[in-house]
Design a protein around this motif. Structure first.
Motif, mmCIF file in Angstrom:
data_model
loop_
_atom_site.group_PDB
_atom_site.id
_atom_site.type_symbol
_atom_site.label_atom_id
_atom_site.label_comp_id
_atom_site.label_asym_id
_atom_site.label_seq_id
_atom_site.Cartn_x
_atom_site.Cartn_y
_atom_site.Cartn_z
ATOM 1 N N ALA A 191 -5.723 4.715 5.141
ATOM 2 C CA ALA A 191 -5.818 2.513 4.817
ATOM 3 C C ALA A 191 -4.202 2.041 4.704
ATOM 4 O O ALA A 191 -3.118 2.591 4.883
ATOM 5 N N SER A 192 -4.373 0.847 5.148
ATOM 6 C CA SER A 192 -2.992 -0.094 4.789
ATOM 7 C C SER A 192 -3.105 -0.938 3.672
ATOM 8 O O SER A 192 -2.328 -1.944 3.847
ATOM 9 N N ALA A 193 -3.898 -0.014 2.611
ATOM 10 C CA ALA A 193 -3.712 -0.612 1.741
ATOM 11 C C ALA A 193 -3.853 0.093 0.534
ATOM 12 O O ALA A 193 -5.020 0.839 0.602
ATOM 13 N N PRO A 194 -4.190 -1.122 -1.090
ATOM 14 C CA PRO A 194 -5.036 0.277 -2.225
ATOM 15 C C PRO A 194 -6.174 0.182 -1.641
ATOM 16 O O PRO A 194 -7.258 -0.269 -0.943
ATOM 17 N N VAL A 195 -6.566 1.790 -2.194
ATOM 18 C CA VAL A 195 -8.019 1.916 -1.911
ATOM 19 C C VAL A 195 -8.978 2.090 -3.177
ATOM 20 O O VAL A 195 -8.521 2.924 -4.130
ATOM 21 N N LEU A 196 -10.316 1.660 -3.612
ATOM 22 C CA LEU A 196 -11.170 2.439 -3.722
ATOM 23 C C LEU A 196 -12.004 3.180 -3.775
ATOM 24 O O LEU A 196 -12.117 3.755 -2.757
ATOM 25 N N LEU A 197 -11.824 4.555 -4.868
ATOM 26 C CA LEU A 197 -12.454 5.408 -4.872
ATOM 27 C C LEU A 197 -13.604 5.210 -5.572
ATOM 28 O O LEU A 197 -14.270 4.426 -6.653
ATOM 29 N N LEU A 198 -14.526 6.744 -5.276
ATOM 30 C CA LEU A 198 -16.462 6.341 -6.102
ATOM 31 C C LEU A 198 -16.468 5.950 -7.178
ATOM 32 O O LEU A 198 -17.322 5.943 -7.533
ATOM 33 N N ASP A 199 -15.616 6.314 -8.140
ATOM 34 C CA ASP A 199 -15.570 6.767 -9.618
ATOM 35 C C ASP A 199 -15.069 5.619 -10.024
ATOM 36 O O ASP A 199 -14.852 5.449 -11.132
ATOM 37 N N GLY A 200 -14.748 4.335 -9.054
ATOM 38 C CA GLY A 200 -14.571 3.315 -9.664
ATOM 39 C C GLY A 200 -12.780 2.706 -9.794
ATOM 40 O O GLY A 200 -11.852 1.844 -10.143
ATOM 41 N N ARG A 201 -11.976 4.289 -9.933
ATOM 42 C CA ARG A 201 -10.672 4.426 -9.916
ATOM 43 C C ARG A 201 -9.577 3.255 -8.394
ATOM 44 O O ARG A 201 -10.915 3.936 -7.283
ATOM 45 N N ILE A 202 -8.587 2.564 -8.619
ATOM 46 C CA ILE A 202 -8.193 2.947 -7.415
ATOM 47 C C ILE A 202 -7.120 3.411 -7.317
ATOM 48 O O ILE A 202 -6.069 4.009 -8.062
ATOM 49 N N VAL A 214 -6.680 11.173 0.764
ATOM 50 C CA VAL A 214 -6.497 9.740 1.345
ATOM 51 C C VAL A 214 -5.212 9.484 1.312
ATOM 52 O O VAL A 214 -3.845 10.184 0.854
ATOM 53 N N LEU A 215 -4.414 8.978 3.025
ATOM 54 C CA LEU A 215 -3.449 8.411 3.669
ATOM 55 C C LEU A 215 -3.049 7.030 2.936
ATOM 56 O O LEU A 215 -4.008 6.133 4.139
ATOM 57 N N ILE A 216 -2.425 6.844 2.096
ATOM 58 C CA ILE A 216 -2.696 4.913 1.971
ATOM 59 C C ILE A 216 -0.413 4.487 2.885
ATOM 60 O O ILE A 216 0.194 5.109 2.209
ATOM 61 N N ASN A 217 -1.273 3.975 3.992
ATOM 62 C CA ASN A 217 0.106 3.498 4.762
ATOM 63 C C ASN A 217 0.763 1.982 5.300
ATOM 64 O O ASN A 217 0.411 1.449 6.021
ATOM 65 N N ILE A 218 1.075 2.294 3.272
ATOM 66 C CA ILE A 218 0.939 0.339 3.679
ATOM 67 C C ILE A 218 2.701 0.344 4.250
ATOM 68 O O ILE A 218 4.106 0.387 3.571
ATOM 69 N N PRO A 219 3.095 -0.741 5.365
ATOM 70 C CA PRO A 219 4.545 -1.052 6.035
ATOM 71 C C PRO A 219 5.227 -1.511 5.671
ATOM 72 O O PRO A 219 4.943 -2.340 4.602
ATOM 73 N N THR A 221 7.889 -3.912 5.346
ATOM 74 C CA THR A 221 7.936 -4.868 4.994
ATOM 75 C C THR A 221 7.013 -5.892 4.549
ATOM 76 O O THR A 221 6.766 -6.777 3.713
ATOM 77 N N GLN A 222 5.828 -5.030 3.776
ATOM 78 C CA GLN A 222 4.389 -5.863 3.052
ATOM 79 C C GLN A 222 4.322 -5.402 1.512
ATOM 80 O O GLN A 222 3.472 -5.995 1.107
ATOM 81 N N ARG A 223 4.818 -4.292 1.414
ATOM 82 C CA ARG A 223 4.943 -3.626 0.154
ATOM 83 C C ARG A 223 5.311 -4.551 -0.707
ATOM 84 O O ARG A 223 4.430 -4.752 -2.135
ATOM 85 N N GLY A 224 6.163 -5.964 -0.784
ATOM 86 C CA GLY A 224 6.218 -6.315 -1.158
ATOM 87 C C GLY A 224 5.242 -7.731 -1.961
ATOM 88 O O GLY A 224 4.550 -7.868 -3.490
ATOM 89 N N ASP A 225 4.332 -7.440 -0.816
ATOM 90 C CA ASP A 225 3.403 -8.690 -0.878
ATOM 91 C C ASP A 225 2.533 -8.008 -1.830
ATOM 92 O O ASP A 225 1.291 -8.523 -2.861
ATOM 93 N N TRP A 226 2.363 -6.470 -2.121
ATOM 94 C CA TRP A 226 0.858 -5.741 -2.441
ATOM 95 C C TRP A 226 1.142 -6.092 -3.957
ATOM 96 O O TRP A 226 0.536 -5.174 -5.092
ATOM 97 N N ALA A 227 2.480 -6.408 -5.050
ATOM 98 C CA ALA A 227 2.478 -6.539 -6.327
ATOM 99 C C ALA A 227 2.211 -7.716 -7.134
ATOM 100 O O ALA A 227 1.184 -7.352 -7.788
#
Length: 614
Positions: A191-202, A214-219, A221-227
């Motif tokens: 994924a290129s963003a946070p991922v929802l898991l089956l137990d409702g956690r993130i 799960v591999l979260i691969n956020i570029p 240059t975009q990581r500041g946006d995900w704050a």
């Protein structure tokens, strides 16, 4: 092909050799002052003063390091001089421990059933790449440096001849071994963003989540946006409802949905784009409108942006006759790591009837062969969508499609609308992807954490039903459950398909009977007829009572000339071709082909075994 040390140094812009170096094919250094490592095929030596055999570090050119695409440490392998098994072990170990910029970047992609399917790497720009057998040799060059003849200097520099490639047969053997090496982490979802898991956690931390594979691969240059991405640890109902309201009021505000049912289907589509990692099979999505310019493609595209971070989708075909091409398109999509397969425009009067798409939408994983080889690639985790004006689906797809309809009711054409909430909703969605995805994850997490059960289940899609319809069950739209609204729309589409099948069934049973009699009279089988002849047979056969015609054919009979009526029948027969039409305990379908003069010819055949249990 080999390279001398001079050529390698020149390629990387390294300082030239001393003037005293011989000018023959190979530089002859003072071997007495150099020592090879004790175990050239084992782990890299450690400790103070350890000598690590590796390829030279590329120089910086115009601010970009050539080596940023190579592993930080590339062990020397000697495929021509050493046992293949030893080279394989060393290279697999290099793949397992390879880092770029200090970060692990080689993984094994595994399917939903746990089978290893490919090697993948995270790239410096934040994207991922899938490597198959056909490009195994190229991947090997990223993590090791093949060579022959040479020694290692006291400073760790290799002095000798480099090879330009790993032999293809050896590269494939290494690749196959690496696929099943537990030392290389297995990844089920990238994924290129946070991922929802089956137990409702993130899972939101960039990197590899071993527990969930799960591999979260956020570029970078975009990581500041995900704050700006924020999901409550345990969302309340009020927070879930507010999240759904936010998506409806911001992302979907500018689309002229025909009804609340259509708006609910759109919300379910975006919830699917935000949670595709959590289940196997998922329904297909139809975007419908009576005219161009209403925003069908744009609505579908916003789902691409929110789910995967860009508006790219594999453009696919939708006809059964194009299934071979569709399979190639789906394999290409799987190799690229994309999620969305999209039909931008189903032609007016044509139906979506691909058997490959039917299989894809009812199976968690569809194994397809990679072009030019024997390797199979499981196609899974995809979302199929299609747009059209007055969209129609054929066969049994009516039960596997959720359709949302846009209809502009203003005085002008839909394409001339003004007064949008967001002048450029595509740019807005791209900028606000973290907030929209967080809102979608909030109401889905609420459903998962509270075990919300939807009041209706869509057959063959139990996993999707539990996550998406469960997440939408308690949130409301104008006082009614979003799940109830979405399922009402799907039920209406299924009933429409059933009613059409019954409406046409009587006519097709009648036509099949006439064709049987005509074939018996002529002593032929599997005959084809031009529509003019079929029309005449149906309407002018003496001694037979014609059946009740479908409504569209009754309207066509009002045409002034028989030529006009035949043209209308041709169009309507083609619009329902190959769709099962039921009459009693029998079912029939229309087949269409071309004669030697490239004219359309028709045949009605009975579907064998209809109504019998397997």
């Amino acid at each position: 092909m080999t390279h001398t040390l001079d050529s390698i140094r020149a390629d990387f812009g390294a300082p030239s050799l001393p003037a005293s170096a011989p000018a023959d094919d190979y530089w002859a250094p003072d071997w007495d002052s150099m020592t090879p490592p004790e175990d050239p095929y084992g782990a890299p030596p450690t400790g103070d003063g350890a000598v690590v055999p590796s390829a030279p570090t590329p120089a910086v050119t115009n601010g970009a390091t050539i080596g940023q695409y190579l592993a930080d440490h590339r062990p020397i392998i000697r495929p021509a001089d050493e046992d293949a098994a030893a080279v394989t072990v060393k290279t697999v170990a290099a793949l397992a421990s390879a880092t770029r910029g200090g970060q692990r970047f080689v993984y094994r992609k595994v399917s939903l059933d746990g089978r290893a399917t490919a090697l993948v790497t995270t790239e410096p720009d934040g994207t991922t790449r899938t490597w198959t057998q056909s490009d195994a040799a190229a991947l090997m060059m990223v993590v090791v440096q093949p060579a022959k003849k040479g020694m290692v200097a006291p400073d760790g520099t290799f002095m000798g001849d480099y090879l330009a490639a790993v032999p293809p047969a050896l590269a494939q053997a290494i690749y196959e071994t690496a696929l099943y090496s537990p030392a290389i982490p297995a990844v089920r979802y990238i994924a290129s963003a946070p991922v929802l898991l089956l137990d409702g956690r993130i899972a939101s931390q960039p990197g590899y989540n071993a527990a969930e594979e799960v591999l979260i691969n956020i570029p970078h240059t975009q990581r500041g946006d995900w704050a700006r991405y924020s999901v409550p640890e345990k969302p309340t109902f009020a927070e879930a409802q507010a999240a759904a309201d936010y998506v409806l009021a911001e992302l979907l505000a500018d689309f002229p949905f025909e009804s609340d049912e259509d708006r609910a289907v759109a919300l379910a589509y975006f919830a699917t784009c935000a949670s595709r990692n959590l289940y196997g099979a998922t329904p297909m999505w139809g975007f419908d409108a009576p005219e161009r310019g209403t925003g069908k493609t744009l609505l579908a595209m916003l789902g691409f942006i929110i789910g995967q971070g860009n508006d790219r989708a594999a453009e696919i075909d939708y006809k059964r006759s194009k299934d071979d091409e569709i399979r190639k398109q789906l394999v290409a999509l799987a190799l690229e790591g994309g999620t969305h397969a999209h039909v931008d425009e189903v032609k007016l009067g044509e139906r979506v009837d691909s058997l490959t798409l039917t299989s894809l939408t009812t199976r968690a994983s569809l194994p397809l062969r990679i072009l030019g080889g024997n390797q199979m690639m499981p196609v899974e985790g995809k979302i199929v969508s299609f747009c059209g004006n007055n969209l129609q689906v054929g066969g049994d797809l009516g039960r596997r499609v959720l359709k949302t309809r846009l209809r502009f009711m203003g005085k002008h054409a839909a394409s001339q609308r003004t007064g949008f909430r967001h002048a450029d909703v595509r740019a807005w969605a791209t900028e606000h992807r973290p907030e929209v995805l967080a809102a979608l994850h909030t109401f889905l997490a609420y459903g998962l954490q509270n075990g919300t059960r939807p009041h209706a289940v869509l057959g063959s899609y139990e996993g999707w039903t539990s996550v998406v319809l469960g997440g939408l069950e308690e949130v409301t739209l104008n006082g009614e459950s979003v799940t109830a609204l979405a399922m009402r729309s799907q039920l209406a589409l299924s009933r429409e398909q059933d009613e059409m099948a019954e409406e046409w069934g009587e006519l097709l049973a009648y036509v099949r009977g006439l064709m049987d009699a005509e074939e018996q009279r002529q002593g032929v089988s599997h005959s084809w007829m031009k529509m003019a002849d079929l029309f005449k047979m149906v309407n002018h056969t003496t001694g037979a009572t014609p059946p009740t015609f479908p409504e569209v054919l009754q309207v066509a009979m009002a045409a002034n000339t028989e030529t006009g009526r035949v043209k209308a029948w041709t169009r309507h027969f083609q619009s329902v071709k190959e769709a099962p039409m039921v009459w009693g305990d029998r079912a029939f379908r229309i087949l269409v082909s071309k004669d030697t003069k490239n004219r359309a010819v028709f045949r009605v055949e009975e579907i064998e075994g209809w109504g019998t249990s397997a």
